[in-house]
Design an enzyme around this catalytic site. Structure first.
Site, PDB file in Angstrom:
ATOM      1  N   ARG A 292       0.013 -10.422  23.869  1.00  0.00           N
ATOM      2  CA  ARG A 292      -0.237 -11.036  25.175  1.00  0.00           C
ATOM      3  C   ARG A 292      -1.193 -10.131  25.950  1.00  0.00           C
ATOM      4  NH1 ARG A 292       4.525 -10.536  28.957  1.00  0.00           N
ATOM      5  NH2 ARG A 292       3.202  -8.955  29.924  1.00  0.00           N
ATOM      6  N   HIS A 296       2.462 -11.318  32.266  1.00  0.00           N
ATOM      7  CA  HIS A 296       3.341 -12.453  31.978  1.00  0.00           C
ATOM      8  C   HIS A 296       2.975 -13.642  32.864  1.00  0.00           C
ATOM      9  CE1 HIS A 296       6.943 -14.803  31.187  1.00  0.00           C
ATOM     10  NE2 HIS A 296       7.138 -14.878  32.492  1.00  0.00           N
ATOM     11  N   TYR A 305       4.894  -1.286  32.835  1.00  0.00           N
ATOM     12  CA  TYR A 305       5.693  -1.151  31.612  1.00  0.00           C
ATOM     13  C   TYR A 305       4.881  -0.981  30.333  1.00  0.00           C
ATOM     14  CZ  TYR A 305       4.777  -6.233  31.556  1.00  0.00           C
ATOM     15  OH  TYR A 305       4.178  -7.475  31.604  1.00  0.00           O
TER      16      TYR A 305
END
Length: 404
Positions: A292, A296, A305
């Protein structure tokens, strides 16, 4: 011979355990980063028109994602989710289906809807929740749905579509079953594909859905997008098994893992999976591995993160990889492609400006088709809501103005 436990006993007289990673699942990859077919690999049978449509869909979605990400930052829409890095996984799998197959998506599969024919204005109307939105403004942005294009309306709760896909697919199979023998009397004409992320595979719905599909042999393709993160939770904190594919084997489902950034590998795998599903009336699990590349959603900051170094290692572009292959086939004109990219950007911006000027749905659309005729309790709630809005017009300027 009766086998009430439904297991292969394979009697052994020595004490031994099977290691949790004893099953080594390969990853199908056909096209390399330079647009060449790997030595020993076989390209799928894909015609020029399908390949160009596939590429144009990926190119469109990348441009749409860039524009709408910026629109959210400008406060023009409330929320957005990009398909960045997974365009090949979604588009190529959709291209391998029949137009009448049912798509049950999670929320990052706008490319599948575009491939089916969803218009630019339809995308924009949904994201702005205006009166032309097919969902009547009842959903968050990117929660698309289209009865015409066999694309089930998206639900926000994670994993709900997985058991639903099993049930829907079994319904597609029933009319092909011989009432006396219980066997298939013909090839199944249409199937269901169910998309979800590896995070959704941690939901109970995943296990219930796959087990039910395996036991009842539902004609469904489960397409797991393993993109490395469930929002901020990396895959190694979600599960310890060998990805999602190993679970398909555990449930007795034919399974394949593919390079999700390789459009040809995804197309080939999905095409073959559909053949298995329609011929044998049983489920197939495809696990796509594609990083990805973006956040998100617009509500997420991945810098909290994952490191820039990690992201830099995964910057290969699935669109560019397929584009190079098309150029080598002589199927794509580079100069025209550059012009088309600019035209698409202009069209997207123009459609955005049109959609944000369209009026919001009338308040009564909230209850207009929940029941054939609104029941008394629902009508009462609606009247109370209307009075509340009229009493506080400053809090609801758009709606209050249309009620006067």
């Amino acid at each position: 011979m009766s086998n009430p436990n439904n297991v292969s006993l394979n009697i052994n007289h020595e004490l031994s355990f099977i290691d949790g990673h004893a099953l080594k699942i390969p990853t199908l990859s056909i096209l390399n980063e330079e647009g060449d077919i790997y030595e020993g690999a076989t390209a799928p049978d894909i015609d020029k028109d399908t390949a160009i449509r596939l590429y144009e869909t990926m190119r469109f979605i990348r441009a749409l994602d860039e524009r709408m990400q910026a629109a959210q930052r400008q406060g023009r829409v409330s929320f957005y989710m990009q398909c960045l890095g997974e365009e090949a996984a979604v588009t190529a799998s959709a291209a391998a289906l029949d137009q009448n197959d049912m798509i049950m998506a999670q929320y990052r599969e706008q490319a599948a809807l575009r491939y089916r024919g969803f218009s630019l204005d339809q995308f924009m109307n949904q994201m702005f929740s205006n009166e032309k939105d097919l969902g009547k403004g009842r959903q968050m942005p990117i929660h698309y749905g289209s009865r015409e294009l066999n694309y089930m309306t998206i639900s926000s709760p994670l994993g709900t579509q997985i058991p639903q896909a099993t049930g829907y697919a079994y319904g597609q199979k029933v009319r092909h079953i011989d009432a006396e023998t219980g066997d298939l009397n013909s090839t199944i004409d249409n199937i269901t594909i169910c998309y979800f992320g590896e995070g959704a595979a941690s939901e109970g719905d995943f296990h219930a859905g796959l087990n039910m599909a395996a036991v009842h042999k539902a004609p469904v393709i489960f397409f797991a997008r393993n993109n490395g993160y469930a929002i901020s939770t990396p895959a190694d904190e979600q599960f310890k098994g060998d990805g999602i594919a190993s679970r398909g084997v555990g449930y007795g489902i034919k399974t394949i893992r593919v390079d999700g950034a390789d459009a040809l590998a995804v197309y080939a795998a999905t095409k073959k999976a559909r053949e298995i599903v329609t011929t044998h009336g049983e489920p197939v699990l495809i696990e796509s591995i594609a990083y990805r590349l973006g956040a998100h959603s617009t509500s997420d900051d991945p810098s909290g993160y994952r490191s820039k170094d990690e992201e830099a290692k995964h910057q290969g572009c699935p669109i560019e990889r397929f584009r190079k292959w098309l150029l080598k086939q002589g199927w794509l004109d580079e100069a025209q492609d550059a012009k088309d990219k600019e035209t698409i950007r202009e069209e997207i911006l123009a459609a955005l400006k049109r959609a944000e000027k369209v009026a919001k749905p009338a308040l009564e659309e909230l209850i207009s088709d929940v029941y054939d005729t609104p029941i008394p309790s629902l009508q009462k709630q609606y009247e109370e809501l209307k009075q509340h809005i009229l009493q506080h017009p400053d809090a609801y300027p758009t709606t209050a103005g249309r009620l006067k």
